[in-house]
Design a protein around this motif. Structure first.
Motif, mmCIF file in Angstrom:
data_model
loop_
_atom_site.group_PDB
_atom_site.id
_atom_site.type_symbol
_atom_site.label_atom_id
_atom_site.label_comp_id
_atom_site.label_asym_id
_atom_site.label_seq_id
_atom_site.Cartn_x
_atom_site.Cartn_y
_atom_site.Cartn_z
ATOM 1 N N ARG A 340 -13.060 -9.036 8.084
ATOM 2 C CA ARG A 340 -13.206 -10.495 8.129
ATOM 3 C C ARG A 340 -13.427 -10.868 6.727
ATOM 4 N N VAL A 341 -14.152 -10.187 6.093
ATOM 5 C CA VAL A 341 -14.455 -10.695 4.530
ATOM 6 C C VAL A 341 -13.204 -10.459 3.904
ATOM 7 N N THR A 342 -12.188 -9.636 3.874
ATOM 8 C CA THR A 342 -10.809 -9.730 3.335
ATOM 9 C C THR A 342 -10.082 -10.752 3.849
ATOM 10 N N ILE A 343 -9.881 -10.912 4.901
ATOM 11 C CA ILE A 343 -9.067 -12.077 5.458
ATOM 12 C C ILE A 343 -9.381 -13.352 5.120
ATOM 13 N N PHE A 344 -10.878 -13.465 5.023
ATOM 14 C CA PHE A 344 -11.505 -14.988 4.577
ATOM 15 C C PHE A 344 -11.045 -15.023 3.067
ATOM 16 N N VAL A 345 -11.410 -14.032 2.166
ATOM 17 C CA VAL A 345 -10.917 -14.148 0.784
ATOM 18 C C VAL A 345 -9.474 -14.494 0.657
ATOM 19 N N TYR A 346 -8.555 -13.715 1.251
ATOM 20 C CA TYR A 346 -7.015 -13.938 0.977
ATOM 21 C C TYR A 346 -6.652 -15.182 1.755
ATOM 22 N N ASN A 347 -7.306 -15.680 2.607
ATOM 23 C CA ASN A 347 -6.892 -17.034 3.478
ATOM 24 C C ASN A 347 -7.297 -18.284 2.807
ATOM 25 N N LYS A 362 -9.419 -6.232 -9.774
ATOM 26 C CA LYS A 362 -8.437 -5.287 -8.969
ATOM 27 C C LYS A 362 -8.346 -5.891 -7.491
ATOM 28 N N GLU A 363 -7.233 -6.005 -7.061
ATOM 29 C CA GLU A 363 -6.976 -6.612 -5.641
ATOM 30 C C GLU A 363 -7.524 -5.679 -4.806
ATOM 31 N N ILE A 364 -8.089 -6.363 -3.478
ATOM 32 C CA ILE A 364 -8.552 -5.635 -2.535
ATOM 33 C C ILE A 364 -7.406 -4.946 -1.477
ATOM 34 N N ILE A 365 -7.650 -3.671 -1.272
ATOM 35 C CA ILE A 365 -6.396 -2.811 -0.586
ATOM 36 C C ILE A 365 -6.826 -3.301 0.788
ATOM 37 N N ARG A 366 -5.731 -3.671 1.408
ATOM 38 C CA ARG A 366 -5.909 -4.108 3.166
ATOM 39 C C ARG A 366 -5.412 -3.143 3.879
ATOM 40 N N PRO A 367 -5.820 -2.495 5.204
ATOM 41 C CA PRO A 367 -5.390 -1.504 6.000
ATOM 42 C C PRO A 367 -3.953 -1.851 6.212
ATOM 43 N N GLY A 368 -3.191 -0.678 6.363
ATOM 44 C CA GLY A 368 -1.736 -0.781 6.711
ATOM 45 C C GLY A 368 -1.633 -0.466 7.963
ATOM 46 N N THR A 374 -5.513 4.465 5.126
ATOM 47 C CA THR A 374 -5.707 3.125 4.518
ATOM 48 C C THR A 374 -6.952 2.308 5.028
ATOM 49 N N VAL A 375 -7.284 2.651 6.077
ATOM 50 C CA VAL A 375 -8.507 2.155 6.714
ATOM 51 C C VAL A 375 -9.737 2.402 5.782
ATOM 52 N N PHE A 376 -9.795 3.526 5.465
ATOM 53 C CA PHE A 376 -11.022 4.297 4.723
ATOM 54 C C PHE A 376 -10.846 3.916 3.204
ATOM 55 N N ILE A 377 -9.568 3.675 2.913
ATOM 56 C CA ILE A 377 -9.175 3.515 1.345
ATOM 57 C C ILE A 377 -9.627 2.064 1.129
ATOM 58 N N ALA A 378 -9.362 1.139 2.222
ATOM 59 C CA ALA A 378 -9.640 -0.152 2.207
ATOM 60 C C ALA A 378 -11.169 -0.319 2.110
#
Length: 453
Positions: A340-347, A362-368, A374-378
């Motif tokens: 939710r935080v990532t989507i708000f920032v990039y929307n 650096k850009e925030i990694i989003r889950p693939g 990538t869930v945990f990397i994000a």
């Protein structure tokens, strides 16, 4: 709720009854004065009363008050009732003060060094009987602004590793191009027909010779057949077959298994065909995915060829483990809040532009969608941006965003310390598995010698 406020007011009045309150405290410009009340005791000494916990702070000035509100241990006890927003603001103010003091010390040292250098220059010019003009400008343009040898901004910001890789690629091209130079003047490039027919045939023969050299190794040491299943853009289920031996890996063929992937018998016949192509006496191991149908294929192949062992792919197994962990209720809810935080920032343009102006951003990694790791990397990437996100949501400019949908929810998540603690714990627990997955999924070197069984 009203009873708590009355108790707080009574405690504040009882604490201030021993002191005389000064009315000119609010005229001070520091933001920390808004959260304390300055008083004077019977002996005429100044003290401060915290508006949150009513603690009396004697001596130390406003800097000590900031440490009390920020929760910095050492000089004064941390305030247990301060709000997260005020605590983070005070922590930022303390960091700004420390940074300014550091820059001040660095500037003073630089000025001292420049003065000593200027003194040496003046002494040397006096001895020679000449006067030279000095300049403080850095010689970026040593040959003028039209100098083509000056580096561009983009090239100056590239990492040394990338520059080294590009230099090496250019060097390899030059080393190979010497064959063109050695033939001399008058050489003509091959025609279109020669490139697509004759020369292509010779190139294919040279590749076949390399494969034949590997085949001889299959007979001497044995080999492992590896299958790599994947889906293309048309959602066709393709299987790449590769053969590994100590001398190297060779690509054998690929098969479109879209119509047989769910049928274990047909898959078994396909794998048996690959074994016969390589040579059943040369194959010692078969490596496939860990799906149910591939498990059944491996069991049947071991029955047909008793001397062949079947092994599941380590990378696929780790992906399945990470998938199961990502579906736990605690992890799923944590990832939901982080997304939710990532989507708000990039929307929204303003939060993204504000964050990109932060130093070392650096850009925030989003889950693939296909990689469970990538869930945990994000989560790890989002935790690394904790301070930047908290600084954004408490800034004055962000107040204009509170009217936008999900802005209030984003602020609450970012200022929630429980959320960040859960992120940190999850990242620390999953880091060893992610390192193992990265090692096993690497194409640079075989991983079996680096993985402790």
């Amino acid at each position: 709720m009203e009873s708590r406020e009355e108790e707080s007011l009574q405690a504040q009045s009882q604490t201030q009854s021993h002191f005389s309150v000064q009315s000119n405290v609010r005229t001070k410009t520091d933001i920390a004065w808004e959260h304390v009340t300055q008083v004077v005791d019977e002996k005429g000494k100044k003290a401060w009363i915290c508006n949150f916990c009513q603690k009396v702070i004697c001596g130390g000035g406003i800097n000590r008050v900031k440490k009390h509100l920020a929760g910095v241990k050492g000089e004064v006890a941390a305030c247990p009732k301060v709000s997260p927003e005020v605590r983070f603001t005070m922590q930022g103010k303390l960091k700004e003060t420390a940074q300014k003091e550091k820059e001040k010390r660095t500037t003073s040292v630089t000025i001292l060094d420049d003065d000593e250098e200027m003194e040496e220059v003046e002494i040397s010019t006096v001895k020679k009987g000449k006067r030279k003009s000095t300049s403080n400008l850095h010689p970026f343009f040593t040959k003028g602004i039209n100098d083509p040898s000056q580096s561009t901004i983009k090239s100056a910001m590239q990492s040394k590793a990338k520059i080294h890789d590009v230099d090496l690629a250019i060097a390899m091209w030059f080393y190979d191009a010497y064959k063109i130079a050695s033939i001399g003047y008058g050489y003509k490039a091959p025609s279109y027909h020669a490139l697509r027919v004759n020369l292509l045939t010779y190139a294919k023969k040279s590749v076949s010779l390399i494969i034949d050299s590997l085949r001889s190794q299959w007979v001497d040491t044995g080999c492992t057949i590896m299958s790599d299943g994947w889906r293309d853009v048309s959602q066709r289920h393709l299987i790449n077959f590769l053969v590994y031996c100590p001398k190297g890996i060779s690509f054998l063929k690929y098969v479109d298994a879209s119509d047989i992937e769910s049928n274990a018998i047909n898959l078994c016949n396909l794998f048996a065909e690959i074994v016969e192509m390589v040579g059943e006496k040369n194959v010692v191991q078969m490596v496939t995915d860990n799906a149910v149908n591939y498990k059944l294929v491996g069991t049947k192949l071991c029955e047909i060829y008793p001397f062949i062992t079947w092994s599941p792919c380590t990378t696929h197994c780790l992906n399945l483990v990470l998938k199961d962990l990502s579906e736990l209720d605690n992890v799923k809810s944590l990832v939901n809040l982080a997304s939710r935080v990532t989507i708000f920032v990039y929307n929204h343009k303003w939060p993204l532009n504000w964050l990109r102006k932060r130093p070392d951003w650096k850009e925030i990694i989003r889950p693939g969608a296909t990689r469970f790791g990538t869930v945990f990397i994000a989560l790890q990437s989002l935790y690394g941006h904790k301070e930047d996100l908290q600084a954004m949501v408490i800034s004055n400019e962000f107040k204009k965003m509170l009217k936008v949908g999900n802005a209030v929810e984003c602020k609450q998540i970012v200022l929630n310390e429980i959320f960040w603690n859960n992120c940190l714990i999850t990242v620390k627990v999953m880091t060893p598995l992610l390192k193992l997955l990265r090692l096993c999924d690497s194409d640079e070197k075989p991983a079996i010698g680096y993985v402790d069984p």
